[in-house]
Scaffold this active site. Structure first.
Site, PDB file in Angstrom:
ATOM      1  N   ARG A  94       0.955  -1.193   0.197  1.00  0.00           N
ATOM      2  CA  ARG A  94      -0.048   0.131   0.074  1.00  0.00           C
ATOM      3  C   ARG A  94       0.985   1.353  -0.132  1.00  0.00           C
ATOM      4  O   ARG A  94       1.898   1.387   0.767  1.00  0.00           O
ATOM      5  CB  ARG A  94      -0.719  -0.069   1.111  1.00  0.00           C
ATOM      6  CG  ARG A  94      -1.428   1.177   1.273  1.00  0.00           C
ATOM      7  CD  ARG A  94      -2.773   1.337   2.180  1.00  0.00           C
ATOM      8  NE  ARG A  94      -3.211   2.574   2.218  1.00  0.00           N
ATOM      9  CZ  ARG A  94      -4.646   2.795   3.001  1.00  0.00           C
ATOM     10  NH1 ARG A  94      -5.005   2.040   3.646  1.00  0.00           N
ATOM     11  NH2 ARG A  94      -5.112   3.996   3.013  1.00  0.00           N
ATOM     12  N   ARG A 103      -6.285   2.121  -3.323  1.00  0.00           N
ATOM     13  CA  ARG A 103      -5.401   1.418  -2.849  1.00  0.00           C
ATOM     14  C   ARG A 103      -5.482  -0.203  -2.842  1.00  0.00           C
ATOM     15  O   ARG A 103      -6.484  -0.863  -3.035  1.00  0.00           O
ATOM     16  CB  ARG A 103      -5.388   1.600  -1.226  1.00  0.00           C
ATOM     17  CG  ARG A 103      -6.663   1.287  -0.477  1.00  0.00           C
ATOM     18  CD  ARG A 103      -8.088   2.070  -0.727  1.00  0.00           C
ATOM     19  NE  ARG A 103      -7.816   3.424  -0.079  1.00  0.00           N
ATOM     20  CZ  ARG A 103      -7.967   4.106   0.959  1.00  0.00           C
ATOM     21  NH1 ARG A 103      -8.547   3.191   1.749  1.00  0.00           N
ATOM     22  NH2 ARG A 103      -7.787   5.092   1.147  1.00  0.00           N
ATOM     23  N   ASP A 106      -6.532  -1.747   2.495  1.00  0.00           N
ATOM     24  CA  ASP A 106      -7.148  -0.947   3.627  1.00  0.00           C
ATOM     25  C   ASP A 106      -7.565  -1.802   4.597  1.00  0.00           C
ATOM     26  O   ASP A 106      -8.607  -2.587   4.432  1.00  0.00           O
ATOM     27  CB  ASP A 106      -8.152   0.326   3.202  1.00  0.00           C
ATOM     28  CG  ASP A 106      -8.462   1.173   4.229  1.00  0.00           C
ATOM     29  OD1 ASP A 106      -7.694   1.404   4.892  1.00  0.00           O
ATOM     30  OD2 ASP A 106      -9.629   1.615   4.283  1.00  0.00           O
ATOM     31  N   ASP A 108      -9.186  -1.490   8.381  1.00  0.00           N
ATOM     32  CA  ASP A 108      -9.717  -0.481   9.521  1.00  0.00           C
ATOM     33  C   ASP A 108     -10.167  -1.198  10.883  1.00  0.00           C
ATOM     34  O   ASP A 108     -10.797  -2.133  10.528  1.00  0.00           O
ATOM     35  CB  ASP A 108     -10.642   0.459   9.027  1.00  0.00           C
ATOM     36  CG  ASP A 108     -10.231   1.597   8.017  1.00  0.00           C
ATOM     37  OD1 ASP A 108      -9.117   1.806   8.052  1.00  0.00           O
ATOM     38  OD2 ASP A 108     -10.983   1.815   7.023  1.00  0.00           O
TER      39      ASP A 108
END
Ligand code: ADP
Ligand code: MG
Length: 184
Positions: A94, A103, A106, A108
């Site tokens: 990334r 990207r 990701d 989270d």
């Protein structure tokens, strides 16, 4: 470490470059630890979502995302867990060139059992959790009866106009929960 106490957490995963499904599957595999400090215990279906960039044109310019949510059982404390997720993003190549740009991966931290905090490097629950259909829909598919830290029911949020107007479509793609060698 949580001194031997396991906590449940939910990870939002997204990819919009290259082999998107493979990036999500690899992310699950790199989260699942042989020392069992992180165990992947569930994964949602995969959703496809137009790119949400900084400008409306970005959604035409950039490829759509694959998104899914994983449930994990963690011995790691929230900040340690976030560091591991960021390491997995780096391993996936990334680049952080552009805010909300395309990207490879990701990851989270959406929710961590029993923790609410507001630091710039880590906010829990994740601030976008209730605003983004690509997070809410897979999370609700995985955990329909989830109660949020403020006592609200997750399913109530699915009917909010802010969610209804966004596009997030369930695909037929499937992710697999990694197994430990002795379980195979
Ligand atoms: P986004 O996920 O919004 O596209 P990034 O992945 O680049 O953006 O994350 C930006 C910053 O958000 C990271 O440096 C991270 O420290 C911070 N952050 C705050 N709370 C969280 C969270 N709950 N999960 C992941 N990152 C978080
Ligand atoms: Mg992120």
């Amino acid at each position: 470490m949580n001194c031997g106490e396991r906590k449940t957490a939910y990870i939002g995963m997204g990819s919009s470059l290259g082999n998107r499904l493979q990036f999500l599957q690899n992310a699950l595999c790199s989260m699942h630890r042989s020392d069992q400090s992180i165990q992947v215990t569930g994964v949602s279906p995969v959703y496809e979502t137009p790119h949400m960039g900084l400008t409306p044109e970005d959604s035409e310019r950039y490829p759509p995302h694959f998104n899914a949510v994983a449930r994990i059982s963690s011995l790691l404390a929230p900040r340690q867990l976030l560091a591991e997720l960021q390491l997995a993003e780096e391993k996936a190549g990334r680049q952080r060139e552009q805010k909300w740009g395309p990207r490879t991966l990701d990851l989270d931290l959406l929710l961590y059992e029993g923790v609410q905090m507001h630091a710039p490097e880590l906010t829990l629950p994740h601030p976008g959790l209730l605003q983004r259909a690509f997070v809410l829909l897979p999370l609700a598919a995985l955990e329909p009866k989830l109660i949020l830290p403020d006592g609200a029911r997750l399913e109530e949020w699915l009917h909010k106009p802010i969610i209804k107007k966004q596009q997030a479509v369930q695909t037929r793609q499937q992710l697999h929960i990694p197994q430990y060698a002795e379980e195979m």
